[in-house]
Design a protein around this motif. Structure first.
Motif, PDB file in Angstrom:
ATOM      1  N   VAL A 119     124.000  23.371 -60.239  1.00 29.09           N
ATOM      2  CA  VAL A 119     123.243  24.157 -61.219  1.00 29.09           C
ATOM      3  C   VAL A 119     122.264  23.290 -62.003  1.00 29.09           C
ATOM      4  N   ASP A 120     122.635  22.072 -62.307  1.00 29.79           N
ATOM      5  CA  ASP A 120     121.805  21.202 -63.155  1.00 29.79           C
ATOM      6  C   ASP A 120     120.718  20.459 -62.382  1.00 29.79           C
ATOM      7  N   TYR A 121     120.625  20.673 -61.087  1.00 32.52           N
ATOM      8  CA  TYR A 121     119.613  19.974 -60.297  1.00 32.52           C
ATOM      9  C   TYR A 121     118.230  20.566 -60.563  1.00 32.52           C
ATOM     10  N   ASP A 122     117.232  19.682 -60.664  1.00 31.97           N
ATOM     11  CA  ASP A 122     115.846  20.101 -60.876  1.00 31.97           C
ATOM     12  C   ASP A 122     114.949  19.359 -59.881  1.00 31.97           C
ATOM     13  N   LEU A 123     114.454  20.086 -58.882  1.00 30.47           N
ATOM     14  CA  LEU A 123     113.600  19.479 -57.850  1.00 30.47           C
ATOM     15  C   LEU A 123     112.140  19.886 -58.001  1.00 30.47           C
ATOM     16  N   LEU A 159     113.260  24.637 -55.677  1.00 28.40           N
ATOM     17  CA  LEU A 159     112.515  23.735 -56.552  1.00 28.40           C
ATOM     18  C   LEU A 159     112.740  23.964 -58.043  1.00 28.40           C
ATOM     19  N   GLN A 160     112.916  25.195 -58.473  1.00 32.74           N
ATOM     20  CA  GLN A 160     113.054  25.468 -59.899  1.00 32.74           C
ATOM     21  C   GLN A 160     114.342  24.860 -60.462  1.00 32.74           C
ATOM     22  N   LEU A 215     119.275  25.717 -57.185  1.00 26.49           N
ATOM     23  CA  LEU A 215     120.284  25.399 -56.174  1.00 26.49           C
ATOM     24  C   LEU A 215     121.666  25.944 -56.527  1.00 26.49           C
ATOM     25  N   SER A 216     121.712  26.838 -57.510  1.00 21.99           N
ATOM     26  CA  SER A 216     123.012  27.382 -57.917  1.00 21.99           C
ATOM     27  C   SER A 216     123.686  28.152 -56.798  1.00 21.99           C
TER      28      SER A 216
END
Length: 240
Positions: free
Chosen positions: A76-80, A63-64, A68-69
């Motif tokens: 890396v740039d995903y934000d859930l 989630l942070q 997902l790195s």
């Protein structure tokens, strides 16, 4: 030391009921008998002990921002983080269903006495509050998350156990008619909250750092007063 401090502060200083008033519906409704309160309190401890670490893992690895790195650089740039509430509640609901099945299987009498309030643990704000506080306090390890879940559950357990014991005894007391029922219960809860908040200075830390500064200030004051006394004595001798 960090684990011990978190354990005691979560039980007494940051108690779910007396500090932040979470889980009050179950606290008031299921606290008429000690046996029922013990059963529900134990269920809350179990659910918090499981859901807080699970939600910590979800928060850290899913989630942070950038969590997902571990899947690769392209993630890396995903934000859930916007899914936090949904994921936390799904985890809690799953564990509550497990608790309900176990209680119904091994203790039907407790299951019947808890009634609707056992499945309602899923929407008990104390359970969700434990996961959200874990997230906001940025607890760093899985062990600390488990510690926080267990200690928060114990704090809620002590609160409902104490009020249940008092409510059983207070039936034989001459309570004024306007205060009978929830009225006297709210008053007792407020007094108990004051008692638990008296632990506010427990394991707060920083006292040892403040003591040297305070000691130096006192010594300086003593030195100044001594010099003034010497000057006054010399002036007195000169006048004589």
């Amino acid at each position: 030391m960090e684990h011990l401090e978190l354990f005691f502060k979560s039980i007494f200083v940051d108690n779910m009921v007396f500090a932040v008033f979470l889980g009050m519906c179950s606290y008031l409704a299921v606290s008429k008998k000690v046996a029922t309160a013990v059963g529900l309190g134990a269920a809350v401890i179990f659910v918090l002990a499981i859901t807080v670490p699970l939600n910590w893992l979800l928060d850290q690895y899913l989630l942070q921002p950038g969590a997902l790195s571990w899947l690769g650089e392209e993630y890396v740039d995903y934000d859930l983080s916007f899914l936090s509430f949904i994921m936390f509640i799904a985890t809690i609901a799953t564990m509550v269903q497990l608790v309900e099945i176990v209680v119904e299987k091994f203790s039907p009498s407790l299951y019947n006495s808890l009634g609707i309030f056992l499945p309602l643990i899923a929407v008990n704000c104390a359970i969700l509050g434990g996961s959200l506080f874990m997230q906001s306090r940025e607890i760093e390890t899985l062990g600390l998350a488990f510690n926080y879940g267990v200690s928060s559950g114990i704090g809620w357990f002590l609160a409902i156990l104490a009020i249940a014991a008092i409510r059983e005894k207070i039936r034989y007391s001459n309570v004024p008619a306007p205060l009978r029922g929830l009225g006297i219960t709210f008053i007792i809860t407020g007094l108990m909250g004051i008692g638990f908040l008296s632990f506010g200075g427990m394991l707060t830390g920083g006292d040892e750092e403040e003591k040297p500064a305070a000691t130096e200030t006192v010594l300086e004051d003593i030195k100044i007063e001594t010099e003034k006394a010497k000057e006054l004595a010399e002036n007195t001798k000169t006048i004589d």
